[in-house]
Every structure is written in structure tokens, then in C-alpha cells.
Design an enzyme around this catalytic site. Structure first.
Site, PDB file in Angstrom:
ATOM      1  N   HIS A 221       0.839  -1.083  -0.049  1.00 45.71           N
ATOM      2  CA  HIS A 221      -0.136  -0.118   0.054  1.00 45.71           C
ATOM      3  C   HIS A 221       0.892   1.185   0.028  1.00 45.71           C
ATOM      4  O   HIS A 221       1.366   1.565   1.130  1.00 45.71           O
ATOM      5  CB  HIS A 221      -0.880  -0.011   1.272  1.00 45.71           C
ATOM      6  CG  HIS A 221      -1.785   0.996   1.378  1.00 45.71           C
ATOM      7  ND1 HIS A 221      -3.297   0.906   1.445  1.00 45.71           N
ATOM      8  CD2 HIS A 221      -1.614   2.496   1.487  1.00 45.71           C
ATOM      9  CE1 HIS A 221      -3.817   1.854   1.353  1.00 45.71           C
ATOM     10  NE2 HIS A 221      -3.044   2.939   1.401  1.00 45.71           N
ATOM     11  N   CYS A 254      -4.181  10.286   4.954  1.00 40.82           N
ATOM     12  CA  CYS A 254      -4.343   9.968   6.322  1.00 40.82           C
ATOM     13  C   CYS A 254      -4.468  11.143   7.105  1.00 40.82           C
ATOM     14  O   CYS A 254      -3.987  12.183   7.108  1.00 40.82           O
ATOM     15  CB  CYS A 254      -3.074   9.310   6.928  1.00 40.82           C
ATOM     16  SG  CYS A 254      -3.254   8.610   8.305  1.00 40.82           S
ATOM     17  N   ASN A 263      -2.904   8.235  -2.353  1.00 44.63           N
ATOM     18  CA  ASN A 263      -2.532   6.816  -2.501  1.00 44.63           C
ATOM     19  C   ASN A 263      -1.987   6.776  -4.139  1.00 44.63           C
ATOM     20  O   ASN A 263      -2.404   7.461  -4.890  1.00 44.63           O
ATOM     21  CB  ASN A 263      -3.862   5.969  -2.352  1.00 44.63           C
ATOM     22  CG  ASN A 263      -4.168   5.891  -1.036  1.00 44.63           C
ATOM     23  OD1 ASN A 263      -3.368   5.266  -0.078  1.00 44.63           O
ATOM     24  ND2 ASN A 263      -5.377   6.249  -0.635  1.00 44.63           N
TER      25      ASN A 263
END
Length: 313
Positions: A221, A254, A263
Site C-alpha cells: 500500500h 491519512c 494513494n
């Protein structure tokens, strides 16, 4: 009339997997970082569009207390709207047993817990030490597995922490091993602030293998803060990883780590994988159209380079 897209040209590279499963996180990890709350009906349509593009795993929402993540406070309303998505895995994030109760009551069959490799982020995100958070997850995982529910363990701050700096590989391995020992089926390694580089990725994956964590249980990730997400993904693929997290349109970040930018964009990932001849089952044009649609809903352009390039053809 639209000209058929013939690029990217497929040029396979050696020692790469034939197929990659994309774990789409845009509807959860992406939308939870939006300043405004996205309407439930928009979220539901977004997830349906993602599934229609060929994505078989779409993380749907989070059963966290609304006080902490108000953007996902509608989980009980949203999840039932996805009941018609046969054949699509719809994982949900649960922080504790109360979150698990809420998820199971709605029929969720795939859950995820969210841990930290560093003490500072554990304190800020979970209000606990690393070991206290593992103790909190223990009954969650045990109950889920007893009910034959698939469990993913997220591990954040695997490559660097904005407060603690570099995170030693053995420190990450200890917490990762502990998550797997709880009974997690899958481990997602999070580069929460996007500071990983390919050699670091290779070193961590090798160290995890040496401690008995198989490559086929690991997902990656990556965040694209320094433009390294695709190169880090390629390093993971060369190691044998076949599960990659990505977010449609590059949404996300985040809320508890302000240096964490978006992301890895799913479209950017699919473009690279198509060029390498790696199967994903995803229709890139359909996925791009979905991200363009969502960008219109959010009132701003998508940060994905591939979305921007393909949407002006």
C-alpha cells in the site's frame, strides 16, 4: 467517434507475476480524507462503478466511531446498498469489537484491522501503544475467524514516520509477525507518508519472509508523496507480491498524518501493469470514466496522471 486506444504497447518483463489483484481503497481510504462529507448515494454509485470496471475487491467503508471519521459515519446506510454486487469482495475496516459487531450485523464477510509499526502513530491514531493495539485486535480477529470471516491486517508507517523518522526493518517485522500470529489472513504493508524506495521495499519483504510471513499473504500500500509509488510497486512485484492496494483517481491520504498525500492511483497502476502484460481484469477506460465522474462530484480534478491524460483524448 472515439479512436480505439492502442497504448500502452504490451512489452512483458521477466520474473513478474502473470496476474495482480488490485485491492481498491478509494471508497474508504480515499473518501475518508475528504474535507466535506460525500453523500451516501454518491458513495454507493462510486462503488458500483468501480465494480463495473472489473475491480473484484473494493474496500467499502469503515465502522469507526463517527466522531473520529465523520466522512464515513454512514456505514450502516451505505453497506446494504451494495448487496447486489455478487462476486465482489467488500472489505470494511473495524477498529474494535464494537466495530466488528456493527459490520457482522450487516453481513460483512471481510474485515480489516489497522495497526501501526510505530508508537507515536499508534498513540495518535488508536490512542494506544503498539502492544495495546494488538491486544485490542486479538478478540476482533478471533471472533471473525470463528465466524469464517476473512481478516486483513493493515500495518501503517512501515517505511518512515513523520514524528519518529526512519523505522527499522526489525521493528516493522515484529509487529507484522504479531498481526499474522493473531490469525490475519493477509497483511498490507503501508507506506503511509510515501517515503519508501525500491531497495527498502525489497529489504522489508525479504525480512518478512525470513520470519515466516509468506509472500502470497502480503499486499503493498504505497502513497505517492515523492513519486515513488510505481517504482516501489514494481520492486514488490519482482519479489512475487500479487496484491496491490490502489485508489481510483489517486484519492486519499491519512487524516492523522498530515504529510501523507494521495494513494497510488489505480489508473496509473493499471496502465503500468497493462504495459507489462500483467492481467488485472480491469477496463482502464471504464475506470478512468469513473474517476472523472467522481472528480466532478468532488468539484476538483483527479490527481491521477493517467486519468488526466486519457480524459483529454
Amino acid at each position: 467517434m472515439t479512436t480505439p486506444r492502442t497504448l500502452p504497447m504490451t512489452v512483458p518483463a521477466p520474473d513478474l507475476p502473470a496476474r495482480v489483484r488490485i485491492h481498491e481503497v478509494g471508497a474508504r481510504d480515499g473518501l475518508q480524507n475528504e474535507k466535506s462529507v460525500v453523500p451516501t448515494e454518491v458513495k454507493a454509485e462510486f462503488i458500483h462503478r468501480l465494480a463495473a470496471s472489473g475491480l473484484t475487491t473494493v474496500e467499502a467503508t469503515s465502522f469507526v466511531h463517527p466522531k473520529w471519521v465523520p466522512q464515513l459515519a454512514d456505514a450502516e446506510d451505505l453497506f446494504p446498498r451494495l448487496a447486489d454486487l455478487d462476486g465482489v469482495a467488500l472489505p470494511v475496516l473495524v477498529p474494535n469489537e464494537r466495530g466488528l459487531d456493527r459490520a457482522l450485523a450487516l453481513g460483512a464477510r471481510r474485515i480489516a484491522v489497522f495497526g501501526s509499526a510505530t508508537e507515536t502513530f499508534a498513540a495518535r491514531n488508536l490512542n494506544r501503544t503498539v502492544d495495546e493495539s494488538l491486544a485490542m485486535f486479538e478478540p476482533v480477529v478471533a471472533r471473525a475467524k470463528a465466524d469464517d470471516v476473512h481478516v486483513r491486517g493493515y500495518l501503517s508507517m512501515c517505511f518512515g514516520d513523520p514524528w519518529e523518522g526512519p523505522v527499522p526493518v526489525p521493528q516493522v517485522v515484529r509487529v507484522a509477525r504479531a498481526l499474522m500470529d493473531l490469525g490475519c489472513d493477509e497483511l498490507s504493508l503501508g507506506d503511509t507518508i510515501g517515503v519508501a524506495t525500491p531497495g527498502h521495499v525489497q529489504a522489508l519483504l525479504t525480512a518478512l519472509n525470513e520470519e515466516g510471513v509468506p509472500t502470497d499473504t502480503i499486499g503493498v500500500h504505497f502513497h505517492d508523496t515523492y513519486g515513488q509509488a510505481l517504482s516501489n510497486t514494481l520492486a514488490a512485484l519482482r519479489h512475487g507480491v500479487t496484491t496491490v492496494d490502489a485508489s481510483a483517481g489517486g484519492l486519499g491520504g491519512c487524516p492523522y498524518a498530515k504529510s501523507a498525500t494521495g494513494n497510488l492511483a489505480t489508473e496509473d497502476l493499471v496502465w503500468m501493469l497493462q504495459g507489462l502484460g500483467i492481467e488485472t481484469g480491469v477496463d482502464l477506460d471504464s475506470l478512468t470514466a469513473t474517476s472523472v465522474w467522481l472528480a466532478d462530484q468532488l468539484g476538483r480534478p483527479s490527481p491521477s496522471r493517467t486519468v488526466r491524460a486519457l480524459s483529454v483524448r
